[in-house]
Write an enzyme that holds these catalytic residues in place. Structure first.
Site, PDB file in Angstrom:
ATOM      1  N   SER A   1       0.855  -1.191   0.000  1.00  0.00           N
ATOM      2  CA  SER A   1       0.000   0.000   0.000  1.00  0.00           C
ATOM      3  C   SER A   1       0.889   1.239   0.000  1.00  0.00           C
ATOM      4  O   SER A   1       1.996   1.199   0.557  1.00  0.00           O
ATOM      5  CB  SER A   1      -0.879   0.019   1.257  1.00  0.00           C
ATOM      6  OG  SER A   1      -1.553   1.255   1.365  1.00  0.00           O
TER       7      SER A   1
ATOM      8  N   TYR B   1      -1.684  -0.623  10.472  1.00  0.00           N
ATOM      9  CA  TYR B   1      -1.851  -1.149   9.100  1.00  0.00           C
ATOM     10  C   TYR B   1      -0.707  -0.676   8.209  1.00  0.00           C
ATOM     11  O   TYR B   1      -0.095  -1.461   7.472  1.00  0.00           O
ATOM     12  CB  TYR B   1      -3.200  -0.682   8.564  1.00  0.00           C
ATOM     13  CG  TYR B   1      -3.410  -0.889   7.079  1.00  0.00           C
ATOM     14  CD1 TYR B   1      -3.841  -2.118   6.579  1.00  0.00           C
ATOM     15  CD2 TYR B   1      -3.201   0.154   6.172  1.00  0.00           C
ATOM     16  CE1 TYR B   1      -4.037  -2.303   5.217  1.00  0.00           C
ATOM     17  CE2 TYR B   1      -3.393  -0.025   4.822  1.00  0.00           C
ATOM     18  CZ  TYR B   1      -3.813  -1.251   4.333  1.00  0.00           C
ATOM     19  OH  TYR B   1      -4.008  -1.426   2.988  1.00  0.00           O
TER      20      TYR B   1
HETATM   21  P1  NAP Z   1     -11.331  -5.916   0.834  1.00  0.00           P
HETATM   22  O1  NAP Z   1     -12.346  -5.465  -0.150  1.00  0.00           O
HETATM   23  O2  NAP Z   1     -11.534  -5.640   2.281  1.00  0.00           O
HETATM   24  O3  NAP Z   1     -11.113  -7.485   0.626  1.00  0.00           O
HETATM   25  C1  NAP Z   1     -10.230  -8.172   1.458  1.00  0.00           C
HETATM   26  C2  NAP Z   1     -10.195  -9.616   1.044  1.00  0.00           C
HETATM   27  O4  NAP Z   1      -9.227 -10.258   1.864  1.00  0.00           O
HETATM   28  C3  NAP Z   1     -11.500 -10.352   1.245  1.00  0.00           C
HETATM   29  O5  NAP Z   1     -11.629 -11.275   0.186  1.00  0.00           O
HETATM   30  C4  NAP Z   1     -11.293 -11.070   2.570  1.00  0.00           C
HETATM   31  O6  NAP Z   1     -12.021 -12.297   2.632  1.00  0.00           O
HETATM   32  C5  NAP Z   1      -9.822 -11.373   2.501  1.00  0.00           C
HETATM   33  N1  NAP Z   1      -9.168 -11.564   3.787  1.00  0.00           N
HETATM   34  C6  NAP Z   1      -9.018 -10.678   4.806  1.00  0.00           C
HETATM   35  N2  NAP Z   1      -8.323 -11.228   5.804  1.00  0.00           N
HETATM   36  C7  NAP Z   1      -8.011 -12.489   5.394  1.00  0.00           C
HETATM   37  C8  NAP Z   1      -7.313 -13.560   5.973  1.00  0.00           C
HETATM   38  N3  NAP Z   1      -6.784 -13.462   7.204  1.00  0.00           N
HETATM   39  N4  NAP Z   1      -7.188 -14.712   5.259  1.00  0.00           N
HETATM   40  C9  NAP Z   1      -7.715 -14.833   4.023  1.00  0.00           C
HETATM   41  N5  NAP Z   1      -8.407 -13.838   3.425  1.00  0.00           N
HETATM   42  C10 NAP Z   1      -8.545 -12.698   4.114  1.00  0.00           C
HETATM   43  O7  NAP Z   1      -9.904  -5.334   0.494  1.00  0.00           O
HETATM   44  P2  NAP Z   1      -9.269  -4.623  -0.795  1.00  0.00           P
HETATM   45  O8  NAP Z   1      -9.511  -3.155  -0.667  1.00  0.00           O
HETATM   46  O9  NAP Z   1      -9.634  -5.353  -2.030  1.00  0.00           O
HETATM   47  O10 NAP Z   1      -7.734  -4.849  -0.458  1.00  0.00           O
HETATM   48  C11 NAP Z   1      -6.977  -5.909  -0.969  1.00  0.00           C
HETATM   49  C12 NAP Z   1      -5.532  -5.652  -0.629  1.00  0.00           C
HETATM   50  O11 NAP Z   1      -5.159  -4.373  -1.138  1.00  0.00           O
HETATM   51  C13 NAP Z   1      -5.238  -5.607   0.874  1.00  0.00           C
HETATM   52  O12 NAP Z   1      -3.989  -6.199   1.135  1.00  0.00           O
HETATM   53  C14 NAP Z   1      -5.194  -4.126   1.172  1.00  0.00           C
HETATM   54  O13 NAP Z   1      -4.407  -3.836   2.290  1.00  0.00           O
HETATM   55  C15 NAP Z   1      -4.591  -3.594  -0.109  1.00  0.00           C
HETATM   56  N6  NAP Z   1      -4.854  -2.169  -0.355  1.00  0.00           N
HETATM   57  C16 NAP Z   1      -6.104  -1.711  -0.538  1.00  0.00           C
HETATM   58  C17 NAP Z   1      -6.304  -0.347  -0.748  1.00  0.00           C
HETATM   59  C18 NAP Z   1      -7.679   0.245  -0.957  1.00  0.00           C
HETATM   60  O14 NAP Z   1      -7.785   1.500  -1.012  1.00  0.00           O
HETATM   61  N7  NAP Z   1      -8.729  -0.544  -1.081  1.00  0.00           N
HETATM   62  C19 NAP Z   1      -5.220   0.522  -0.769  1.00  0.00           C
HETATM   63  C20 NAP Z   1      -3.949   0.003  -0.580  1.00  0.00           C
HETATM   64  C21 NAP Z   1      -3.773  -1.352  -0.381  1.00  0.00           C
HETATM   65  P3  NAP Z   1     -13.386 -12.459   3.499  1.00  0.00           P
HETATM   66  O15 NAP Z   1     -14.282 -11.313   3.100  1.00  0.00           O
HETATM   67  O16 NAP Z   1     -13.883 -13.806   3.092  1.00  0.00           O
HETATM   68  O17 NAP Z   1     -12.961 -12.358   4.931  1.00  0.00           O
END
Ligand code: NAP
Length: 249
Positions: free
Chosen positions: A144, A158
């Site tokens: 991130s 985080y």
């Molecule tokens: P999201 O919509 O919250 O989705 C998170 C996913 O991770 C869900 O499928 C969830 O599954 C799964 N998950 C969470 N904890 C887990 C665990 N312990 N074991 C297995 N699966 C797990 O998140 P996102 O925004 O798509 O983010 C994806 C990645 O991008 C993350 O690493 C996040 O830190 C990074 N990121 C996101 C942003 C942003 O602005 N969105 C920015 C920078 C980085 P369940 O729902 O089944 O629990």
């Protein structure tokens, strides 16, 4: 057996789901990992198979070593050994200052984002490494821009976990560079997903987009395209490096 097998962790929604769908379009057989939401992961698998691709849903909490070991074994037995890994699963919790955090919360964040990433890297390296009889492979970690900004007043825990992801990306890339494995990371900025609701602010991206040079939040598909590039042979001379997908931030 498909020749290219990708495991995308946290692929039931958001960036992970977009990555799983794009990987299938590009010809990968896809392991769709999820933690809790079997229905959403099943829907991703259904979309892939309906389009003629191969995919299976794999339940595992990446922070749990037994779950991770069992998940990789199940992938071996179904789609075949992993040739590409996307460590996308990650979490944050309610926005708060460090002076309000307790150890349990910090532990949950580090377990999912750091321990989970390292455990999945370990299992992938055991299968991919030419030193262990594998055929090589590629790993992309989803870090991130928070690793650089530190997320003050929101979730420094985080951000620190993503700093660790950056460091392990560099170290592992060097460790396995002679074993046919490239390790890189993407650093998304503000992306429209449900994750911000977990932080207590579903409208966060719209609040902060005025501070982004491109003046908008990103889409999961825009991150997925960078991930797929890093996984591909198009990125054959890139390892231990980062692609920021953050609108110029
Ligand atoms: P999201 O919509 O919250 O989705 C998170 C996913 O991770 C869900 O499928 C969830 O599954 C799964 N998950 C969470 N904890 C887990 C665990 N312990 N074991 C297995 N699966 C797990 O998140 P996102 O925004 O798509 O983010 C994806 C990645 O991008 C993350 O690493 C996040 O830190 C990074 N990121 C996101 C942003 C942003 O602005 N969105 C920015 C920078 C980085 P369940 O729902 O089944 O629990």
């Amino acid at each position: 057996m498909a020749s290219q097998v990708v495991l995308v962790t946290g692929a039931s929604r958001g960036i992970g789901a977009a990555t799983a769908l794009l990987a299938a379009e590009r010809g990968y057989a896809v392991g769709v990992n999820y933690r809790r939401d079997a229905e959403a992961a099943g829907a991703v698998v259904q979309r892939i198979t309906a389009a003629g691709g191969r995919a299976i849903a794999l339940q595992a909490d990446v922070a749990n070593e037994q779950d991770v070991v069992a998940m990789f074994r199940r992938l071996d037995e179904t789609l075949g050994p992993v040739t590409a890994l996307v460590n996308n699963a990650g979490k944050l919790e309610t926005q708060m200052r460090v002076d309000a955090m307790d150890a349990a919360r910090i532990g949950r964040i580090l377990a999912a984002n750091v321990t989970g990433t390292l455990l999945c890297c370990r299992e992938a390296v055991r299968r991919m490494s030419t030193r262990r009889g594998g055929s090589g492979g590629a790993i992309v970690n989803v870090s991130s821009v928070a690793a650089k900004t530190g997320s003050p007043e929101e979730y420094v825990d985080y951000a620190a976990s993503k700093g660790a992801v950056d460091t392990l990306t560099v170290g592992l890339a060097q460790e396995v560079a002679q074993e046919g494995i490239r390790v890189n990371a993407v650093r998304p900025g503000f992306i429209h997903t449900d994750m911000h609701a977990d932080g207590g602010e579903p409208g966060r991206v719209d609040r902060v987009k005025a501070f982004v040079p491109l003046r908008r939040g990103g889409l999961p598909e825009e991150v997925a395209r960078a991930i797929l590039w890093l996984l591909s042979d198009e990125a054959s001379y890139s390892t231990g490096t980062f692609v920021d997908v953050a609108g110029g931030r």
